[in-house]
Design a protein around this motif. Sequence first.
Motif, PDB file in Angstrom:
ATOM      1  N   ASP A 135       0.854  -1.182   0.000  1.00 51.24           N
ATOM      2  CA  ASP A 135       0.000   0.000   0.000  1.00 51.24           C
ATOM      3  C   ASP A 135       0.891   1.232   0.000  1.00 51.24           C
ATOM      4  N   SER A 136       0.841   1.981  -1.062  1.00 51.58           N
ATOM      5  CA  SER A 136       1.663   3.181  -1.189  1.00 51.58           C
ATOM      6  C   SER A 136       0.760   4.401  -1.129  1.00 51.58           C
ATOM      7  N   PRO A 137       0.833   5.156  -0.040  1.00 49.73           N
ATOM      8  CA  PRO A 137      -0.063   6.296   0.091  1.00 49.73           C
ATOM      9  C   PRO A 137       0.261   7.454  -0.848  1.00 49.73           C
ATOM     10  N   SER A 138       1.414   7.430  -1.468  1.00 46.49           N
ATOM     11  CA  SER A 138       1.818   8.524  -2.351  1.00 46.49           C
ATOM     12  C   SER A 138       1.199   8.377  -3.732  1.00 46.49           C
ATOM     13  N   SER A 139       1.212   9.465  -4.465  1.00 48.33           N
ATOM     14  CA  SER A 139       0.714   9.445  -5.828  1.00 48.33           C
ATOM     15  C   SER A 139       1.725   8.769  -6.743  1.00 48.33           C
ATOM     16  N   THR A 140       1.309   8.460  -7.954  1.00 49.80           N
ATOM     17  CA  THR A 140       2.198   7.843  -8.936  1.00 49.80           C
ATOM     18  C   THR A 140       3.397   8.733  -9.219  1.00 49.80           C
ATOM     19  N   SER A 160       6.787   1.405   0.537  1.00 46.71           N
ATOM     20  CA  SER A 160       5.366   1.488   0.817  1.00 46.71           C
ATOM     21  C   SER A 160       5.112   0.501   1.950  1.00 46.71           C
ATOM     22  N   GLU A 161       3.916   0.535   2.491  1.00 48.82           N
ATOM     23  CA  GLU A 161       3.595  -0.417   3.553  1.00 48.82           C
ATOM     24  C   GLU A 161       3.403  -1.791   2.928  1.00 48.82           C
ATOM     25  N   ASN A 162       4.061  -2.782   3.511  1.00 47.33           N
ATOM     26  CA  ASN A 162       3.954  -4.168   3.045  1.00 47.33           C
ATOM     27  C   ASN A 162       3.751  -5.036   4.269  1.00 47.33           C
TER      28      ASN A 162
END
Length: 167
Positions: A135-140, A160-162
């Motif tokens: 889960d990557s809270p940042s934009s592309t 990112s969160e894994n």
Amino acid sequence: MSNDPTSVADARARVTELIRAARICMLTTIALDGRQVSRPMGLQEAEFDGDLWFFAYTDSAKLRQIRVNPEVNVAFSDQRHNSWVSVSGTASESSDTERAKRLWNPLLKTWFPDGLDTPGLTLIKVHASSAEYWDSPSSTVVNLLGFAKAAVTGRPPSPSENREVTY
């Protein structure tokens, strides 16, 4: 991953949120000749309690494969939110008519023209043994800049969160 029950519950809740947002997935089964075969499927129940539900035809290749080897993987990708979920589990066929009624959506008539009366209509239940999410809270754009920075500096980008969750 921490064995803290709160942490486990939070991770399971996050898996549910990510699956709910994605809804479309790739169901991977093992073909009779041993190859892995993936196909897109629409999740029918977004309240993930360890089981995923899909409609299918009883004579479909995927069900023939599940009957021989019930180990499957269900992969979700949500490009809009930069998140991915991989669920490993055991699949089985279910003829639970009450559940089918609860899960039915009129949009399914595209694939099952007679609705719940479609000949050969059945449910596939996937009981999860584990799930892993990214889960990557940042934009592309932010992610791409992170990768570019990593290429220049030689240090990995901010992760990112894994998490991995067992059921």
